[in-house]
Design a protein around this motif. Structure first.
Motif, PDB file in Angstrom:
ATOM      1  N   ARG A   1       0.825  -1.215   0.000  1.00 32.38           N
ATOM      2  CA  ARG A   1       0.000   0.000   0.000  1.00 32.38           C
ATOM      3  C   ARG A   1       0.859   1.264   0.000  1.00 32.38           C
ATOM      4  NH1 ARG A   1      -5.104   1.836   1.236  1.00 32.38           N
ATOM      5  NH2 ARG A   1      -5.218   3.847   2.264  1.00 32.38           N
ATOM      6  N   LEU A   2       1.894   1.281   0.878  1.00 35.09           N
ATOM      7  CA  LEU A   2       2.674   2.496   1.084  1.00 35.09           C
ATOM      8  C   LEU A   2       3.988   2.513   0.315  1.00 35.09           C
ATOM      9  CD1 LEU A   2       2.213   2.780   4.972  1.00 35.09           C
ATOM     10  CD2 LEU A   2       0.848   3.885   3.178  1.00 35.09           C
ATOM     11  N   GLY A   3       4.431   1.344  -0.179  1.00 32.68           N
ATOM     12  CA  GLY A   3       5.722   1.255  -0.852  1.00 32.68           C
ATOM     13  C   GLY A   3       6.735   0.529   0.021  1.00 32.68           C
ATOM     14  N   ARG A   4       7.699  -0.142  -0.629  1.00 29.29           N
ATOM     15  CA  ARG A   4       8.702  -0.917   0.106  1.00 29.29           C
ATOM     16  C   ARG A   4       9.546  -0.020   1.013  1.00 29.29           C
ATOM     17  NH1 ARG A   4       5.685  -4.734  -1.843  1.00 29.29           N
ATOM     18  NH2 ARG A   4       6.166  -5.527  -3.926  1.00 29.29           N
ATOM     19  N   ARG A   5       9.905   1.159   0.479  1.00 27.79           N
ATOM     20  CA  ARG A   5      10.839   2.030   1.190  1.00 27.79           C
ATOM     21  C   ARG A   5      10.323   2.435   2.560  1.00 27.79           C
ATOM     22  NH1 ARG A   5      11.529   8.008  -0.953  1.00 27.79           N
ATOM     23  NH2 ARG A   5       9.322   7.559  -1.044  1.00 27.79           N
ATOM     24  N   ALA A   6       9.059   2.797   2.656  1.00 26.80           N
ATOM     25  CA  ALA A   6       8.511   3.286   3.922  1.00 26.80           C
ATOM     26  C   ALA A   6       8.615   2.231   5.020  1.00 26.80           C
ATOM     27  CB  ALA A   6       7.048   3.705   3.728  1.00 26.80           C
ATOM     28  N   ILE A   7       8.271   0.981   4.705  1.00 26.93           N
ATOM     29  CA  ILE A   7       8.299  -0.074   5.708  1.00 26.93           C
ATOM     30  C   ILE A   7       9.725  -0.448   6.063  1.00 26.93           C
ATOM     31  CG2 ILE A   7       7.516  -2.410   6.256  1.00 26.93           C
ATOM     32  CD1 ILE A   7       5.303  -0.260   5.916  1.00 26.93           C
ATOM     33  N   MET A   8      10.609  -0.494   5.056  1.00 27.81           N
ATOM     34  CA  MET A   8      12.002  -0.861   5.308  1.00 27.81           C
ATOM     35  C   MET A   8      12.667   0.133   6.249  1.00 27.81           C
ATOM     36  SD  MET A   8      13.202  -2.049   1.481  1.00 27.81           S
ATOM     37  CE  MET A   8      14.907  -2.191   1.956  1.00 27.81           C
ATOM     38  N   PHE A   9      12.492   1.421   5.995  1.00 29.25           N
ATOM     39  CA  PHE A   9      13.181   2.407   6.827  1.00 29.25           C
ATOM     40  C   PHE A   9      12.525   2.559   8.195  1.00 29.25           C
ATOM     41  CE2 PHE A   9      15.034   3.703   2.746  1.00 29.25           C
ATOM     42  CZ  PHE A   9      16.366   3.695   3.131  1.00 29.25           C
ATOM     43  N   THR A  10      11.227   2.324   8.278  1.00 28.57           N
ATOM     44  CA  THR A  10      10.589   2.303   9.600  1.00 28.57           C
ATOM     45  C   THR A  10      11.189   1.192  10.453  1.00 28.57           C
ATOM     46  OG1 THR A  10       8.507   3.173   8.739  1.00 28.57           O
ATOM     47  CG2 THR A  10       8.409   1.986  10.828  1.00 28.57           C
ATOM     48  N   ALA A  11      11.344  -0.004   9.841  1.00 27.67           N
ATOM     49  CA  ALA A  11      11.917  -1.132  10.571  1.00 27.67           C
ATOM     50  C   ALA A  11      13.364  -0.863  10.969  1.00 27.67           C
ATOM     51  CB  ALA A  11      11.820  -2.397   9.728  1.00 27.67           C
ATOM     52  N   LEU A  12      14.160  -0.310  10.045  1.00 29.46           N
ATOM     53  CA  LEU A  12      15.571  -0.051  10.347  1.00 29.46           C
ATOM     54  C   LEU A  12      15.723   0.977  11.469  1.00 29.46           C
ATOM     55  CD1 LEU A  12      17.179  -0.034   6.785  1.00 29.46           C
ATOM     56  CD2 LEU A  12      17.718  -1.605   8.641  1.00 29.46           C
ATOM     57  N   CYS A  13      14.924   2.036  11.427  1.00 28.51           N
ATOM     58  CA  CYS A  13      14.998   3.063  12.483  1.00 28.51           C
ATOM     59  C   CYS A  13      14.613   2.477  13.838  1.00 28.51           C
ATOM     60  CB  CYS A  13      14.097   4.240  12.130  1.00 28.51           C
ATOM     61  SG  CYS A  13      14.680   5.240  10.744  1.00 28.51           S
ATOM     62  N   LEU A  14      13.550   1.686  13.854  1.00 26.48           N
ATOM     63  CA  LEU A  14      13.137   1.059  15.112  1.00 26.48           C
ATOM     64  C   LEU A  14      14.196   0.076  15.613  1.00 26.48           C
ATOM     65  CD1 LEU A  14       9.325   0.423  14.510  1.00 26.48           C
ATOM     66  CD2 LEU A  14      10.354   2.021  16.139  1.00 26.48           C
ATOM     67  N   TRP A  15      14.848  -0.638  14.685  1.00 26.25           N
ATOM     68  CA  TRP A  15      15.897  -1.580  15.069  1.00 26.25           C
ATOM     69  C   TRP A  15      17.052  -0.865  15.777  1.00 26.25           C
ATOM     70  CZ3 TRP A  15      15.882  -5.514  10.510  1.00 26.25           C
ATOM     71  CH2 TRP A  15      15.599  -6.802  10.997  1.00 26.25           C
ATOM     72  N   VAL A  16      17.442   0.294  15.265  1.00 23.67           N
ATOM     73  CA  VAL A  16      18.504   1.058  15.914  1.00 23.67           C
ATOM     74  C   VAL A  16      18.104   1.390  17.346  1.00 23.67           C
ATOM     75  CG1 VAL A  16      19.801   3.209  15.886  1.00 23.67           C
ATOM     76  CG2 VAL A  16      19.369   2.003  13.738  1.00 23.67           C
ATOM     77  N   VAL A  17      16.867   1.844  17.526  1.00 22.28           N
ATOM     78  CA  VAL A  17      16.362   2.182  18.862  1.00 22.28           C
ATOM     79  C   VAL A  17      16.343   0.944  19.756  1.00 22.28           C
ATOM     80  CG1 VAL A  17      14.348   3.002  20.150  1.00 22.28           C
ATOM     81  CG2 VAL A  17      15.011   4.131  18.012  1.00 22.28           C
ATOM     82  N   VAL A  18      15.921  -0.195  19.195  1.00 19.67           N
ATOM     83  CA  VAL A  18      15.817  -1.437  19.978  1.00 19.67           C
ATOM     84  C   VAL A  18      17.173  -1.837  20.548  1.00 19.67           C
ATOM     85  CG1 VAL A  18      15.518  -3.940  19.728  1.00 19.67           C
ATOM     86  CG2 VAL A  18      13.746  -2.389  18.920  1.00 19.67           C
TER      87      VAL A  18
END
Length: 398
Positions: free
Chosen positions: A75-92
């Protein structure tokens, strides 16, 4: 060297970066997450039950999170989900290094499971988007090879860095994900990811994606097959370690050797087997992989010497090389255009087998012994072929 360079030029630079990044990210997570329970035991006052709850939160989140991440990527595009996951991973991972309260560790590992279930299916879908159909099996095989190299190297680095006693490996893992995100962002700008992934599909919603999954009986049968395979596969780590520890004087050393054999076999045989397997139908590879799983598991049950366990592990690992890339390719052929992310995300439902497997295997091991347990699980692996065959018949009838 020239042939290697010419071979790599056949693939999009983003695909090659995702393969390399997959290996590096597995090195990072393998030097930290496998030792999470030990880290919690040494740095907090959590009891074993609470530590188990925290450790299980990630896989539980990943079981269902992949479908939602995949559907949102359509729905939103691959990029949006990939970078959301990567940013959250850094925080995790930065959070793991500074957290002290049990509820924070629980939340962090739950988020880690979501990130993995979002990022991996979406990257697989993007790799398929950027690769010609006839080259996809080799791409998925290279990705699987990179992951196994990472899993082989990561724990050794973790032990050297003192994982389990301090936060340094978690900090390094967070930094690696940050660098990975920056590199991907630069590549996406360079090659124009908006043009590659196309416009977001406004008509794709979670409800409509779930409706497609629910109506696709072939997909449901393939997922049932994946769940059954997962039940059998996870015995290779969870119950095998207990079995050899109880059966041999140096059981822990034997188990460590078998894990190394698994990694070396993948690294050695993945590429030659994948070149041969490109000419074979994915469903046949899956059936062959299930037979090798069964043979390896039964071999574990009847072996009375280290040599027998090593041979059984090699056989089991060949089944792994055949089964998992072929399963991804089969799903790729099943997925409609515009819903590839949803279908790749639905793969995460197969992780439910990794939740059931340790419970079922532990019960049979405790009640009837290791030989019976491994023979039963070998039969379970063969039963998975029934669901795959039924799904293939549905797909052919479509």
């Amino acid at each position: 060297m020239y042939r290697l360079r010419q071979s790599l030029q056949a693939y999009h630079p983003i695909v090659l970066t995702l393969i390399l990044g997959h290996g590096l990210s597995r090195i990072a997570t393998s030097m930290s997450l496998p030792f999470l329970a030990l880290y919690l035991a040494n740095t907090t006052d959590m009891n074993p039950v609470m530590i188990g709850v925290v450790a299980g939160a990630g896989p539980l989140a990943g079981t269902f999170g992949g479908f939602f991440g995949g559907a949102l990527s359509d729905r939103l595009g691959r990029r949006a989900i990939m970078f959301t996951a990567l940013c959250l991973w850094v925080v995790v991972f930065l959070g793991f290094s500074v957290a002290h309260r049990p509820v924070l560790f629980l939340l962090l590992n739950f988020t880690n499971g979501l990130c993995r279930s979002w990022f991996e299916p979406v990257t697989q879908a993007l790799m398929a988007d950027l690769t010609a159909p006839e080259r996809r099996f080799r791409v998925f095989s290279m990705r699987y090879l990179a992951a196994n190299i990472g899993v082989a190297v990561g724990p050794l680095l973790g032990a050297w860095l003192g994982t389990g006693t301090g936060p340094l490996p978690f900090l390094i893992t967070g930094v690696i994900f940050f660098v990975y995100g920056v590199v991907l962002y630069v590549l996406f700008l360079t090659f124009g990811i908006r043009r590659i992934e196309g416009a977001p599909k406004a008509n794709v919603t979670i409800a409509s994606a779930w409706g497609v999954i629910r109506q696709d009986r072939a997909l449901r049968l393939f997922l049932l097959g994946a769940i059954v395979v997962g039940i059998a596969y996870c015995q290779m780590t969870v119950t095998l370690s207990q079995f050899v520890e109880d059966s041999f004087k140096q059981g822990v050393r034997l188990f460590a050797t078998l894990m190394s054999v698994n990694a070396v076999t993948v690294v050695t045989l993945q590429i030659p087997i994948s070149r041969w397997a490109e000419r074979v139908e994915p469903i046949r590879l899956i059936h062959a992989g299930n037979v090798m799983f069964a043979a390896g598991l039964i071999g574990f049950g009847v072996s009375g010497h280290w040599f027998g366990f090593v041979v059984s592990m090699i056989v089991f690992t060949i089944g792994e090389i055949l089964n998992y890339p072929a399963g991804t390719l089969l799903l790729d052929r099943l997925a409609p255009e515009g819903l590839r992310g949803t279908y790749y995300g639905a793969q995460s439902f197969g992780n439910f087998g990794h939740f059931i497997g340790p419970l079922a295997g532990g019960f049979v091991l405790d009640s009837y012994g290791g030989t019976t347990m491994f023979v039963v699980m070998g039969i379970v692996a063969l039963c998975a072929s029934y669901f795959y065959a039924a799904g293939r018949r549905r797909l052919q009838a479509r």
